[in-house]
Design a protein around this motif. Structure first.
Motif, PDB file in Angstrom:
ATOM      1  N   LYS A  50      -2.013 -11.519 -11.282  1.00 53.84           N
ATOM      2  CA  LYS A  50      -2.555 -10.336 -11.961  1.00 53.84           C
ATOM      3  C   LYS A  50      -2.917 -10.671 -13.400  1.00 53.84           C
ATOM      4  O   LYS A  50      -4.019 -10.347 -13.864  1.00 53.84           O
ATOM      5  CB  LYS A  50      -1.533  -9.196 -11.926  1.00 53.84           C
ATOM      6  N   GLU A  51      -2.024 -11.317 -14.121  1.00 59.30           N
ATOM      7  CA  GLU A  51      -2.295 -11.681 -15.517  1.00 59.30           C
ATOM      8  C   GLU A  51      -3.484 -12.626 -15.625  1.00 59.30           C
ATOM      9  O   GLU A  51      -4.318 -12.488 -16.531  1.00 59.30           O
ATOM     10  CB  GLU A  51      -1.050 -12.292 -16.166  1.00 59.30           C
ATOM     11  N   LYS A  52      -3.574 -13.575 -14.714  1.00 59.28           N
ATOM     12  CA  LYS A  52      -4.704 -14.516 -14.713  1.00 59.28           C
ATOM     13  C   LYS A  52      -6.022 -13.765 -14.483  1.00 59.28           C
ATOM     14  O   LYS A  52      -7.020 -14.024 -15.160  1.00 59.28           O
ATOM     15  CB  LYS A  52      -4.491 -15.573 -13.625  1.00 59.28           C
ATOM     16  N   LEU A  53      -6.014 -12.831 -13.545  1.00 60.19           N
ATOM     17  CA  LEU A  53      -7.227 -12.053 -13.272  1.00 60.19           C
ATOM     18  C   LEU A  53      -7.584 -11.158 -14.464  1.00 60.19           C
ATOM     19  O   LEU A  53      -8.757 -11.024 -14.815  1.00 60.19           O
ATOM     20  CB  LEU A  53      -7.041 -11.205 -12.010  1.00 60.19           C
ATOM     21  N   LEU A  54      -6.579 -10.573 -15.090  1.00 58.27           N
ATOM     22  CA  LEU A  54      -6.835  -9.685 -16.237  1.00 58.27           C
ATOM     23  C   LEU A  54      -7.348 -10.449 -17.448  1.00 58.27           C
ATOM     24  O   LEU A  54      -8.071  -9.885 -18.280  1.00 58.27           O
ATOM     25  CB  LEU A  54      -5.583  -8.892 -16.596  1.00 58.27           C
ATOM     26  N   GLN A  55      -7.011 -11.723 -17.570  1.00 59.65           N
ATOM     27  CA  GLN A  55      -7.559 -12.534 -18.654  1.00 59.65           C
ATOM     28  C   GLN A  55      -9.066 -12.659 -18.522  1.00 59.65           C
ATOM     29  O   GLN A  55      -9.792 -12.653 -19.515  1.00 59.65           O
ATOM     30  CB  GLN A  55      -6.927 -13.929 -18.664  1.00 59.65           C
ATOM     31  N   LYS A  56      -9.546 -12.767 -17.313  1.00 59.90           N
ATOM     32  CA  LYS A  56     -10.982 -12.902 -17.058  1.00 59.90           C
ATOM     33  C   LYS A  56     -11.677 -11.557 -16.921  1.00 59.90           C
ATOM     34  O   LYS A  56     -12.881 -11.456 -17.129  1.00 59.90           O
ATOM     35  CB  LYS A  56     -11.210 -13.736 -15.797  1.00 59.90           C
ATOM     36  N   MET A  57     -10.912 -10.522 -16.529  1.00 65.39           N
ATOM     37  CA  MET A  57     -11.463  -9.179 -16.328  1.00 65.39           C
ATOM     38  C   MET A  57     -10.523  -8.160 -16.967  1.00 65.39           C
ATOM     39  O   MET A  57      -9.760  -7.494 -16.269  1.00 65.39           O
ATOM     40  CB  MET A  57     -11.591  -8.873 -14.820  1.00 65.39           C
ATOM     41  N   PRO A  58     -10.546  -8.034 -18.287  1.00 64.92           N
ATOM     42  CA  PRO A  58      -9.565  -7.179 -18.963  1.00 64.92           C
ATOM     43  C   PRO A  58      -9.615  -5.708 -18.563  1.00 64.92           C
ATOM     44  O   PRO A  58      -8.627  -4.994 -18.734  1.00 64.92           O
ATOM     45  CB  PRO A  58      -9.893  -7.352 -20.445  1.00 64.92           C
ATOM     46  N   ASN A  59     -10.705  -5.240 -18.024  1.00 69.02           N
ATOM     47  CA  ASN A  59     -10.815  -3.834 -17.618  1.00 69.02           C
ATOM     48  C   ASN A  59     -10.460  -3.599 -16.156  1.00 69.02           C
ATOM     49  O   ASN A  59     -10.548  -2.466 -15.676  1.00 69.02           O
ATOM     50  CB  ASN A  59     -12.226  -3.307 -17.901  1.00 69.02           C
ATOM     51  N   ALA A  60     -10.062  -4.657 -15.457  1.00 73.25           N
ATOM     52  CA  ALA A  60      -9.723  -4.526 -14.034  1.00 73.25           C
ATOM     53  C   ALA A  60      -8.481  -3.659 -13.870  1.00 73.25           C
ATOM     54  O   ALA A  60      -7.602  -3.632 -14.731  1.00 73.25           O
ATOM     55  CB  ALA A  60      -9.500  -5.904 -13.423  1.00 73.25           C
ATOM     56  N   ARG A  61      -8.442  -2.949 -12.762  1.00 75.27           N
ATOM     57  CA  ARG A  61      -7.267  -2.126 -12.418  1.00 75.27           C
ATOM     58  C   ARG A  61      -6.549  -2.821 -11.262  1.00 75.27           C
ATOM     59  O   ARG A  61      -7.024  -2.800 -10.129  1.00 75.27           O
ATOM     60  CB  ARG A  61      -7.694  -0.718 -12.042  1.00 75.27           C
ATOM     61  N   ILE A  62      -5.413  -3.426 -11.597  1.00 75.77           N
ATOM     62  CA  ILE A  62      -4.662  -4.204 -10.611  1.00 75.77           C
ATOM     63  C   ILE A  62      -3.195  -3.823 -10.707  1.00 75.77           C
ATOM     64  O   ILE A  62      -2.622  -3.805 -11.799  1.00 75.77           O
ATOM     65  CB  ILE A  62      -4.811  -5.719 -10.867  1.00 75.77           C
ATOM     66  N   ASP A  63      -2.601  -3.505  -9.578  1.00 79.16           N
ATOM     67  CA  ASP A  63      -1.165  -3.259  -9.495  1.00 79.16           C
ATOM     68  C   ASP A  63      -0.566  -4.268  -8.533  1.00 79.16           C
ATOM     69  O   ASP A  63      -1.236  -4.737  -7.604  1.00 79.16           O
ATOM     70  CB  ASP A  63      -0.873  -1.846  -8.977  1.00 79.16           C
ATOM     71  N   VAL A  64       0.694  -4.587  -8.748  1.00 73.93           N
ATOM     72  CA  VAL A  64       1.434  -5.479  -7.861  1.00 73.93           C
ATOM     73  C   VAL A  64       2.634  -4.704  -7.345  1.00 73.93           C
ATOM     74  O   VAL A  64       3.392  -4.126  -8.125  1.00 73.93           O
ATOM     75  CB  VAL A  64       1.906  -6.750  -8.610  1.00 73.93           C
ATOM     76  N   MET A  65       2.783  -4.677  -6.025  1.00 73.08           N
ATOM     77  CA  MET A  65       3.917  -3.994  -5.403  1.00 73.08           C
ATOM     78  C   MET A  65       4.557  -4.924  -4.373  1.00 73.08           C
ATOM     79  O   MET A  65       3.859  -5.625  -3.645  1.00 73.08           O
ATOM     80  CB  MET A  65       3.461  -2.698  -4.727  1.00 73.08           C
ATOM     81  N   GLU A  66       5.859  -4.880  -4.306  1.00 72.08           N
ATOM     82  CA  GLU A  66       6.605  -5.767  -3.420  1.00 72.08           C
ATOM     83  C   GLU A  66       6.671  -5.230  -1.989  1.00 72.08           C
ATOM     84  O   GLU A  66       6.899  -4.042  -1.762  1.00 72.08           O
ATOM     85  CB  GLU A  66       8.030  -5.940  -3.942  1.00 72.08           C
ATOM     86  N   ILE A  67       6.485  -6.160  -1.058  1.00 66.28           N
ATOM     87  CA  ILE A  67       6.667  -5.869   0.368  1.00 66.28           C
ATOM     88  C   ILE A  67       7.045  -7.163   1.074  1.00 66.28           C
ATOM     89  O   ILE A  67       6.575  -8.237   0.707  1.00 66.28           O
ATOM     90  CB  ILE A  67       5.397  -5.266   1.007  1.00 66.28           C
ATOM     91  N   ASP A  68       7.894  -7.055   2.061  1.00 66.45           N
ATOM     92  CA  ASP A  68       8.243  -8.192   2.911  1.00 66.45           C
ATOM     93  C   ASP A  68       7.974  -7.760   4.344  1.00 66.45           C
ATOM     94  O   ASP A  68       8.719  -6.956   4.912  1.00 66.45           O
ATOM     95  CB  ASP A  68       9.712  -8.573   2.713  1.00 66.45           C
ATOM     96  N   LEU A  69       6.914  -8.260   4.914  1.00 64.84           N
ATOM     97  CA  LEU A  69       6.548  -7.889   6.282  1.00 64.84           C
ATOM     98  C   LEU A  69       7.544  -8.408   7.310  1.00 64.84           C
ATOM     99  O   LEU A  69       7.454  -8.076   8.486  1.00 64.84           O
ATOM    100  CB  LEU A  69       5.140  -8.388   6.616  1.00 64.84           C
ATOM    101  N   ASN A  70       8.500  -9.190   6.871  1.00 66.06           N
ATOM    102  CA  ASN A  70       9.565  -9.692   7.718  1.00 66.06           C
ATOM    103  C   ASN A  70      10.674  -8.660   7.899  1.00 66.06           C
ATOM    104  O   ASN A  70      11.650  -8.904   8.582  1.00 66.06           O
ATOM    105  CB  ASN A  70      10.127 -10.980   7.089  1.00 66.06           C
ATOM    106  N   SER A  71      10.513  -7.490   7.260  1.00 67.00           N
ATOM    107  CA  SER A  71      11.540  -6.456   7.286  1.00 67.00           C
ATOM    108  C   SER A  71      10.914  -5.070   7.434  1.00 67.00           C
ATOM    109  O   SER A  71      10.136  -4.640   6.581  1.00 67.00           O
ATOM    110  CB  SER A  71      12.353  -6.511   5.983  1.00 67.00           C
TER     111      SER A  71
END
Length: 170
Positions: free
Chosen positions: A39-60
């Motif tokens: 997310k941080e890497k993408l925001l460095q190149k696209m500061p106006n991008a809307r990106i969220d990170v949410m945790e999921i484990d498809l193993n559960s």
């Protein structure tokens, strides 16, 4: 828009391109630290991008349910759902956290359950914006080698004797 399997390969590229196009991207990831770095890497190149990170484990199944409740509680719209995460068979037969053969659990059950749990959110979004949503399932050709003539034998999903990881690498 929500993606599962966003931190490498096709998922990483898809998240980048969609963010570049102005889509609010929710990256559903197993490893939040890795997702946060991307997310941080993408925001460095696209500061106006809307990106969220949410945790999921498809193993559960519990993790999938927890994720869906967290997503819904945020009140986010959902009009594009991309199922991309998956694992390749391990050399050793392994169970998911729910005692289901792991590859089947992660690649199929987890994806299906998550999509099903978020379907009402997609329908609501479609009604509100007057644009039909899309569910996109990505896979590989490996399934061609892993299914015998009788197809998936659901009664034997957890039968270790039927497990053959080599069949995926012919």
């Amino acid at each position: 828009m929500m993606r599962v399997g966003s931190t490498n390969g096709i998922g990483k590229g898809t998240a980048r391109v969609l963010a570049l196009r102005g889509v609010h991207v929710v990256m559903a990831v197993r490893n939040v630290a890795t997702g946060g770095k991307l997310k941080e890497k993408l925001l460095q190149k696209m500061p106006n991008a809307r990106i969220d990170v949410m945790e999921i484990d498809l193993n559960s199944i519990d993790s999938v349910r927890k994720f869906s409740l967290a997503y819904i509680s945020r009140g986010l719209p959902l009009n594009i759902r991309i199922n991309n995460a998956g694992i390749i068979p391990a050399a050793k037969f392994t169970f998911s956290k729910d005692n289901i053969e792991q590859v089947f659990s992660v690649n199929h059950l987890g994806q299906f359950l998550l999509t099903n749990l978020l379907l009402d959110t997609m329908k609501k979004t479609a009604r509100e914006i007057q644009i039909e949503g899309r569910i996109i399932n990505l896979s590989s050709d490996l399934h061609r080698w892993g299914v015998d003539k009788e197809g998936i034998v659901f009664d034997e999903i957890n039968d270790e004797k039927r497990y053959d990881h080599f069949i995926y690498f012919i």
